[in-house]
Design a protein around this motif. Sequence first.
Motif, PDB file in Angstrom:
ATOM      1  N   TYR A  32       0.788  -1.310  -0.059  1.00 33.92           N
ATOM      2  CA  TYR A  32      -0.135   0.092  -0.096  1.00 33.92           C
ATOM      3  C   TYR A  32       0.758   1.313   0.166  1.00 33.92           C
ATOM      4  CZ  TYR A  32      -3.772   3.205   1.773  1.00 33.92           C
ATOM      5  OH  TYR A  32      -4.504   4.400   1.900  1.00 33.92           O
ATOM      6  N   THR A  93       3.490   0.881   3.180  1.00 32.91           N
ATOM      7  CA  THR A  93       3.487   0.070   4.265  1.00 32.91           C
ATOM      8  C   THR A  93       3.159  -1.505   3.651  1.00 32.91           C
ATOM      9  OG1 THR A  93       2.182  -0.783   6.245  1.00 32.91           O
ATOM     10  CG2 THR A  93       0.891   0.257   4.483  1.00 32.91           C
ATOM     11  N   GLY A  94       3.073  -2.518   4.387  1.00 35.74           N
ATOM     12  CA  GLY A  94       3.373  -3.740   4.233  1.00 35.74           C
ATOM     13  C   GLY A  94       2.113  -4.423   4.442  1.00 35.74           C
ATOM     14  N   LEU A 100       3.543   3.595   8.788  1.00 32.86           N
ATOM     15  CA  LEU A 100       3.827   4.200   7.350  1.00 32.86           C
ATOM     16  C   LEU A 100       5.557   4.245   7.321  1.00 32.86           C
ATOM     17  CD1 LEU A 100       1.230   6.771   6.392  1.00 32.86           C
ATOM     18  CD2 LEU A 100       1.633   4.470   5.184  1.00 32.86           C
TER      19      LEU A 100
ATOM     20  N   TYR B  35       3.711  10.211  14.903  1.00 30.56           N
ATOM     21  CA  TYR B  35       5.075  10.292  14.446  1.00 30.56           C
ATOM     22  C   TYR B  35       5.832  11.490  14.697  1.00 30.56           C
ATOM     23  CZ  TYR B  35       3.289   6.846  10.706  1.00 30.56           C
ATOM     24  OH  TYR B  35       2.903   5.809  10.008  1.00 30.56           O
ATOM     25  N   PHE B  45       7.731   6.498  12.335  1.00 32.84           N
ATOM     26  CA  PHE B  45       6.799   5.911  13.101  1.00 32.84           C
ATOM     27  C   PHE B  45       7.280   6.018  14.789  1.00 32.84           C
ATOM     28  CE2 PHE B  45       3.136   3.141  14.354  1.00 32.84           C
ATOM     29  CZ  PHE B  45       3.835   2.360  15.100  1.00 32.84           C
ATOM     30  N   ARG B  99      -6.001   0.946   7.651  1.00 33.70           N
ATOM     31  CA  ARG B  99      -5.517   0.437   6.380  1.00 33.70           C
ATOM     32  C   ARG B  99      -5.934   1.327   5.046  1.00 33.70           C
ATOM     33  NH1 ARG B  99      -1.074  -2.110   5.121  1.00 33.70           N
ATOM     34  NH2 ARG B  99      -1.804  -3.447   3.657  1.00 33.70           N
ATOM     35  N   TYR B 102      -4.292   7.957   5.742  1.00 32.86           N
ATOM     36  CA  TYR B 102      -4.159   8.550   7.103  1.00 32.86           C
ATOM     37  C   TYR B 102      -4.480   9.932   6.849  1.00 32.86           C
ATOM     38  CZ  TYR B 102      -1.368   4.065   7.878  1.00 32.86           C
ATOM     39  OH  TYR B 102      -1.071   2.836   7.748  1.00 32.86           O
TER      40      TYR B 102
END
Lengths: 112, 113
Positions: A32, A93-94, A100, B35, B45, B99, B102
């Motif tokens: 992603y 990201t995985g 992120l 972050y 992060f 997911r 953001y």
Amino acid sequence: GESVGLHLPTLSVQEGDNSIINCAYSNSASDYFIWYKQESGKGPQFIIDIRSNMDKRQGQRVTVLLNKTVKHLSLQIAATQPGDSAVYFCAETGAGSYQLTFGKGTKLSVIP
Amino acid sequence: GAGVSQTPSNKVTEKGKYVELRCDPISGHTALYWYRQSLGQGPEFLIYFQGTGAADDSGLPNDRFFAVRPEGSVSTLKIQRTERGDSAVYLCASSLTGRDGYTFGSGTRLTVV
């Protein structure tokens, strides 16, 4: 305020031209990807995202291309405007991850 | 609210002091992230909350850093015994599920003198 663009690669384009910003990523498991725009003194602003099952996605004046073979991502901005001047970050990201990982950023300067 | 709100926008503190940074996520967003962004760098992060619990705190640099989200909405990032190297912009982000795209706040610029 301080510039987030200090010491970043810079791309200068003429107003009205198209801009292409590139990003290389290293994690082959990333699935992603997001492009963010960050103006000085502000947080990153979502532009467009793409998932690994796609190789192209279009938005308003922006297109993201994903080449998983060479782990390369690009952001194309059509008819670049002065308001597009900012620092652009790619982020990835995985699968199963919510972190992120951001790239180094590119500063886009639009010449009126 | 309409966006992610962070307070204060700027914080100057003396080395060794304790600071708290607050984040109000978008209403209804279950996922919340912290972050840290140093000058000229991309955000890094720190910690991720899903609801009230810290689902991933692997980015916290050491035990001087701690974050809470007691009611699953507002979050506070706490830094004890601040050091000059903690100076950075601390960004908060939220997302609906974790997911998707953001949304970041404008950040708190922390300066330790």
